[in-house]
Design an enzyme around this catalytic site. Structure first.
Site, short mmCIF file in Angstrom:
data_model
loop_
_atom_site.label_atom_id
_atom_site.label_comp_id
_atom_site.label_asym_id
_atom_site.label_seq_id
_atom_site.Cartn_x
_atom_site.Cartn_y
_atom_site.Cartn_z
N GLN A 178 2.15 -10.62 11.14
CA GLN A 178 2.48 -9.47 10.29
C GLN A 178 1.66 -8.22 10.58
O GLN A 178 2.18 -7.11 10.50
CB GLN A 178 2.33 -9.86 8.80
CG GLN A 178 3.03 -8.93 7.85
CD GLN A 178 2.24 -8.69 6.58
OE1 GLN A 178 1.07 -8.31 6.61
NE2 GLN A 178 2.88 -8.91 5.45
N GLN B 249 0.83 -1.20 0.00
CA GLN B 249 0.00 0.00 0.00
C GLN B 249 0.87 1.26 0.00
O GLN B 249 1.83 1.35 0.76
CB GLN B 249 -0.91 -0.03 1.23
CG GLN B 249 -2.08 0.93 1.16
CD GLN B 249 -3.13 0.61 2.21
OE1 GLN B 249 -3.11 -0.46 2.81
NE2 GLN B 249 -4.06 1.51 2.41
N ARG C 51 -8.44 -8.95 5.09
CA ARG C 51 -7.39 -8.16 5.74
C ARG C 51 -7.67 -6.67 5.56
O ARG C 51 -7.59 -5.88 6.51
CB ARG C 51 -6.04 -8.51 5.13
CG ARG C 51 -4.83 -7.73 5.66
CD ARG C 51 -3.61 -8.12 4.84
NE ARG C 51 -2.35 -7.68 5.43
CZ ARG C 51 -1.69 -6.60 5.08
NH1 ARG C 51 -2.20 -5.78 4.16
NH2 ARG C 51 -0.52 -6.29 5.64
N HIS D 157 0.67 -2.19 11.51
CA HIS D 157 1.92 -2.80 11.98
C HIS D 157 2.31 -2.32 13.39
O HIS D 157 3.46 -2.02 13.66
CB HIS D 157 3.05 -2.55 10.98
CG HIS D 157 2.79 -3.18 9.65
ND1 HIS D 157 2.81 -4.55 9.46
CD2 HIS D 157 2.47 -2.64 8.44
CE1 HIS D 157 2.52 -4.82 8.19
NE2 HIS D 157 2.30 -3.68 7.57
N SER E 107 4.72 -5.67 3.30
CA SER E 107 3.38 -5.64 3.89
C SER E 107 2.38 -6.40 3.01
O SER E 107 2.49 -7.61 2.87
CB SER E 107 2.94 -4.19 4.14
OG SER E 107 1.79 -4.14 4.97
N LEU E 108 1.42 -5.71 2.40
CA LEU E 108 0.47 -6.38 1.50
C LEU E 108 1.19 -7.20 0.43
O LEU E 108 0.74 -8.28 0.05
CB LEU E 108 -0.42 -5.31 0.86
CG LEU E 108 -1.47 -5.66 -0.19
CD1 LEU E 108 -0.93 -5.77 -1.59
CD2 LEU E 108 -2.26 -6.91 0.18
#
Length: 294
Positions: free
Chosen positions: A239, A12, A115, A190, A90-91
């Site tokens: 995560q 993202q 998510r 996060h 991340s993603l």
């Protein structure tokens, strides 16, 4: 010299209006976009060609990036390309798991959809990017400030912190930086503030079958390469609340004999970070059909 290649996948923040338009000209793209529409209930191409504000919303950003990057993976494979190692930011880690054969496309997209929904609901926190700072000063201030963490350790000179607005502001006011900017996000991604969303998502992950990876994966929360499906699931479960340790991922690439890095997806964020961290790597960006041709 033997060429060892890593594929890396942005997350993202890398989205761009108009991304993936030329993928509609391919059979693979048409098929995957149609599959995605059935799962999501909306069109990824229409969203990516539409309104920038809508595309920047977590609900739409994450699935759109996953679908577009997965199509690019398929097209690379059709061109007889394959990686020796994968990682995602991340993603992007979900696309890395797809590229490694750990998850199939539809399973990965259903996970990304849920998510995105959970992360979008996690209001009340904020994030800020910091550039140009003394690391020891920053880490010391974070350690003494409740409710703020180092969320993305991107490079020696660029990080993202995450937490309550008050805690993030306290760090920003105390640590000298060349530049800092608040991110347009719905929550403190996060960080420990994502714990309720992470707990719900973890239950969903428990029901999903992970396959052994065909190539090693470097996970965000533990940048040690593995193909073990159980380990990869455990790492993914951490995560949402854990830090993205991209600096360590970058440093691990040459340790694994990688000399060529292909960023698969829009923009050049990850190759830019890797360039500032590691010398001597060949860096390639694949974001369109035209890039694949060259």
């Amino acid at each position: 010299m033997t060429v060892k290649t890593a594929w890396v996948f942005p997350g993202q923040g890398s989205q761009k209006l108009g991304m993936g338009a030329d993928l509609l000209e391919t059979e693979v793209g048409q098929a995957k976009f149609a599959q995605a529409a059935e799962i999501l209930g909306w069109s990824v191409p229409e969203t990516c060609q539409g309104d920038e504000e809508k595309l920047s919303q977590t609900l739409y950003t994450q699935p759109s990036l996953y679908v577009i990057e997965s199509i690019l993976v398929d097209l690379l494979r059709h061109g007889s390309q394959s990686p020796d190692l994968v990682a995602g930011h991340s993603l992007g880690e979900y696309v890395a798991l797809y590229a490694a054969g750990v998850l199939d496309f539809t399973t990965g997209l259903k996970l990304v959809k849920r998510r995105a929904e959970l992360m979008n609901q996690a209001a009340g926190g904020t994030m800020a990017a910091l550039m140009g700072f003394k690391r020891e000063d920053l880490l010391a201030k974070i350690a003494e400030t409740p409710d703020v963490v180092l969320a993305n350790d991107n490079s020696a000179a660029q990080v993202v912190i995450s937490g309550t607005p008050e805690a993030v502001d306290e760090v920003l006011s105390a640590v000298k930086t060349k530049r800092s900017v608040k991110l347009k996000v719905s929550g403190a991604f996060h960080s420990h503030l994502m714990a309720p969303a992470a707990a719900e998502f973890s239950q969903i992950l428990e029901e999903i079958e992970f396959h052994e990876a065909k190539v090693p994966v470097l996970s965000n929360v533990e940048p040690i390469p593995t193909t073990d499906s159980t380990v990869l699931k455990e790492r993914l479960q951490k995560q949402m609340t854990g830090s993205v340790r991209w600096l360590e991922i970058s440093l691990e690439l040459p340790n694994q004999g990688i000399n060529r890095v292909v960023e698969v997806g829009p923009g050049q964020v990850l190759t830019g970070l890797i360039k500032r961290t590691c010398e001597g790597l060949e860096l390639v960006n694949i974001s369109s059909v035209a890039d694949l041709a060259t």
